[in-house]
Scaffold this motif. Structure first.
Motif, PDB file in Angstrom:
ATOM      1  N   PHE B  36     -24.779  35.411  33.202  1.00  0.00           N
ATOM      2  CA  PHE B  36     -24.939  36.810  32.802  1.00  0.00           C
ATOM      3  C   PHE B  36     -26.227  37.311  33.425  1.00  0.00           C
ATOM      4  N   ILE B  37     -26.128  38.363  34.206  1.00  0.00           N
ATOM      5  CA  ILE B  37     -27.349  38.943  34.749  1.00  0.00           C
ATOM      6  C   ILE B  37     -27.461  40.399  34.317  1.00  0.00           C
ATOM      7  N   PHE B  47     -25.309  39.198  23.577  1.00  0.00           N
ATOM      8  CA  PHE B  47     -23.913  38.782  23.694  1.00  0.00           C
ATOM      9  C   PHE B  47     -23.791  37.263  23.636  1.00  0.00           C
ATOM     10  N   LEU B  48     -24.703  36.585  24.340  1.00  0.00           N
ATOM     11  CA  LEU B  48     -24.687  35.125  24.337  1.00  0.00           C
ATOM     12  C   LEU B  48     -24.838  34.591  22.916  1.00  0.00           C
ATOM     13  N   ARG B  49     -25.770  35.193  22.204  1.00  0.00           N
ATOM     14  CA  ARG B  49     -26.036  34.710  20.845  1.00  0.00           C
ATOM     15  C   ARG B  49     -24.896  35.016  19.888  1.00  0.00           C
ATOM     16  N   ILE B 202     -24.668  30.948  31.035  1.00  0.00           N
ATOM     17  CA  ILE B 202     -26.109  30.987  31.202  1.00  0.00           C
ATOM     18  C   ILE B 202     -26.574  32.425  31.420  1.00  0.00           C
ATOM     19  N   VAL B 203     -27.634  32.771  30.697  1.00  0.00           N
ATOM     20  CA  VAL B 203     -28.260  34.081  30.897  1.00  0.00           C
ATOM     21  C   VAL B 203     -29.451  33.870  31.808  1.00  0.00           C
ATOM     22  N   PHE B 219     -22.316  41.189  35.225  1.00  0.00           N
ATOM     23  CA  PHE B 219     -23.478  42.075  35.266  1.00  0.00           C
ATOM     24  C   PHE B 219     -23.440  43.031  34.084  1.00  0.00           C
ATOM     25  N   PHE B 220     -24.492  42.974  33.287  1.00  0.00           N
ATOM     26  CA  PHE B 220     -24.608  43.839  32.112  1.00  0.00           C
ATOM     27  C   PHE B 220     -25.621  44.923  32.401  1.00  0.00           C
TER      28      PHE B 220
END
Lengths: 398, 252
Positions: B36-37, B47-49, B202-203, B219-220
């Protein structure tokens, strides 16, 4: 004026505009603030040292007996003469007359009249003689102090008697016993309460619990003592059915109540200070909340908890009013928690006001004060050096 | 595309009244590295969390929409969050070993899962440390405190700790952002090696890192998922203008 001209002159060679950092300025306010802070710090240290010096100095006469009278009988040990006072030693005394004061020896005292101080005065003299005999004993210090010194490590605390004995062993044992009981009671409760507050309670509950328990720290110990004396003692006796109503168990619980807020607050601070990342890491590994609290948060806060418990011990150790009110105040050596005890602090509290200035009893009370001082100092030293040194090293691997 | 592991549909997340994630729909495949970039505050860490419900710990977080892992909605009422976190492990930005010995750090996870046998624990710890490529450096001092390790070693220890629980998915929140280039390359090598067994998300702030190690890149931007595709495509021929601008460094 010269300064000003200097200021104006200086920048010129460095081609103006630049801030001149080469000239050291003397800042009066900084200097003063520093000195005041330093002075205050040293003053407080000095005061503490002076208090200790004073307390210890008052207890010194007990040790300073230069042994002017080398009595063979004394070394023999069991001779009756060893307990006599003042000029009496010079006379050949009847072995039976062991513990009489001053002029009392002139009269043939009955062997039975040994420890009953009050009756002796009734028999022999006017009540005014009480003071006199004390003065005599205080005046002829050395012998007195020697006997005091000898009796110091016995278990009999009978300071006011014909034959006073200053055995502080029972007092020390009593103090440690009651400290042990109260910490055994207070530490788990306080630590678990802190763990709940730090790890489980919602923010609103925490905002209520913490100040409430901290407020208890300011609770006058006489009120806790009163509560223990009137309510707790009867209640516990009803539950456990022991003989003595006021004993080290009741006192220990009451003192524990006094120690809980201290242990709680510091433990809670230590637990809250554990990085939140530990908490997250543990949860991310699939640990439940209580597993995290017990196996991660609690161990990480060990040094702080240790310090908290030691401070609690310090609080209980020096606690006077509760000890005075709820422990029964009988100097007994036994390890039974349901026996009455007398603590070091309570002894000072109870007897200091009535003791004759400069008397052996007075000196011994100051010796007890010194002991309290030393014990507390040792406890704090352990807290400081063990926690900051060894324990931190072990836990943080530095 | 490989088997789908994580799948979200129209997911929204609010911090109080502030919207942090806006309508995220994504499908993350199994045993790949997905990166995630995006610029700071774009919602990628949030979002990951939410993939292992770590956001539950933060007050005022409200989530709408669904996140499926292995086709099970993890925000369902019947989900056991503790077990979910065993399945979906997480490595944090800042290395956070416990104040315990190296061995105890790694053994903690298995231990709370009820493994008590010492030999078995020893084996698990050794395997995990080997998988995290740190075994050779610490095998002689397993009893020492983990806090005495260097930053890079600590982070690899944290990875080992996560692996010891044997998760299926490993979430990594900028795992190398606080490390020097040498430690970073070690961690990157390690991550690439891990994708054989684990699904990795992975962020990262480091676009080169995403380009080097990931198979897919998302891509966020401002709480929205702008583009999600094969890493190669994102970095060479992105569909959207915003993605291109970010990647070429025009903003971010």
């Amino acid at each position: 004026m010269t300064k000003k001209t200097k200021k104006e002159k200086r920048p010129e060679p460095s081609n103006s505009g630049l801030i001149d950092i080469t000239r050291k300025k003397f800042r009066w306010s900084d200097y003063l603030a520093e000195k005041v802070i330093k002075g205050t710090a040293f003053l407080s240290i000095t005061i503490i040292v002076l208090i200790f010096v004073f307390v210890f100095r008052e207890s010194v006469p007990i040790f300073s007996s230069a042994k002017p009278v080398e009595k063979t009988e004394t070394s023999a040990g069991a001779q009756p003469e060893q307990e006599t006072y003042g000029e009496v030693t010079d006379k050949q005394v009847d072995p039976e007359v062991q513990e009489t004061y001053g002029e009392v020896t002139d009269q043939p005292a009955a062997p039975e009249v040994q420890e009953t101080y009050g009756e002796v005065t009734d028999n022999s003299e006017e009540s005014g003689s009480t003071d006199e005999s004390y003065t005599v004993s205080a005046g002829s210090g050395h012998d007195d102090n020697q006997t005091a010194l000898k009796s110091l490590l016995t278990k009999d605390w009978v300071p006011v008697s014909e034959k006073p004995r200053y055995g502080i062993l029972a007092l020390i044992v009593g103090t440690f016993k009651i400290t042990f009981i109260s910490i055994l009671f207070a530490a788990p409760l306080a630590i678990l309460a802190a763990l709940y507050t730090a790890s489980f309670a919602s923010r609103r509950v925490k905002e209520i619990i913490k100040p409430t328990i901290e407020l208890l720290a300011g609770f006058p110990s006489v009120v806790i003592g009163f509560f223990a004396l009137m309510v707790l003692a009867s209640f516990l006796q009803d539950v456990f059915h022991y003989d003595t109503r006021l004993n080290s168990f009741v006192g220990g619980i009451a003192m524990g109540i006094a120690a809980i807020p201290i242990i709680f607050t510091i433990t809670e601070d230590a637990l809250t200070a554990v990085p939140k990342s530990f908490y997250e890491a543990s949860l991310a590994l699939g640990a439940s909340k209580w597993q995290t609290a017990f196996f991660v948060i609690l161990p990480a806060a060990t040094p702080g908890i240790f310090a908290a418990v030691l401070l609690g011990i310090g609080r209980v150790f020096g606690e006077t009013m509760i000890a005075l009110m709820a422990t029964g105040n009988a100097a007994q050596m036994g390890l039974n928690p349901f026996e009455s005890v007398r603590t070091l602090a309570a002894t000072i509290g109870a007897e200091m006001a009535e003791v004759v200035f400069g008397d052996t009893h007075y000196n011994v009370l100051f010796l007890i004060g010194s002991l309290l001082f030393i014990f507390t100092f040792v406890i704090n030293a352990i807290a400081e050096f063990y926690v900051k040194g060894k324990l931190m090293k072990r836990i943080q691997g530095k | 595309m490989a088997i789908e592991k994580i799948h979200t549909e129209n997911m929204f997340l609010h911090y109080g009244s502030k919207m942090a994630l806006n309508n995220i729909s994504i499908s993350i495949p199994e045993k790949k590295i997905t990166a995630f970039i995006g610029p700071s505050g774009c919602g990628k860490s949030t979002f990951l969390r939410s993939l292992n419900r770590m956001n539950d710990l933060i007050d005022g977080v409200k989530i709408e929409g669904n996140i499926f892992i292995d086709h099970i909605n993890i925000y369902d009422k019947n989900i056991d969050v503790v077990t979910l976190r065993k399945k979906v492990g997480m490595v944090f930005q800042k290395s956070n070993p416990f104040a315990k010995s190296i061995f105890e750090n790694v053994a903690y996870g298995p231990r709370i899962n009820g493994i008590k046998d010492k030999n078995q624990l020893g084996e698990i710890v050794e395997t995990a440390l080997k998988n995290a490529a740190i075994w050779d450096e610490v095998k002689d001092r397993l009893g020492d405190s983990a806090l005495g390790l260097s930053g890079g070693q600590q982070q690899r220890l944290c990875i080992a700790r996560t692996l010891a629980v044997n998760p299926e998915i490993v979430l990594m929140d900028e795992p190398a952002s606080a490390l020097d280039p040498l430690s970073t390359s070690k961690i990157e090598e390690l991550i690439v090696g891990l994708k054989e067994k684990y699904t990795i998300v992975i962020v990262t702030h480091n676009m080169q890192q995403a380009a080097r190690i990931s198979d897919l890149t998302a891509f966020f931007y401002l709480g929205e998922l702008i583009e999600f595709d094969k890493t190669k495509k994102i970095f060479t021929n992105p569909e959207k203008k915003q993605t291109e601008d970010y990647i070429t460094g025009r903003f971010g």
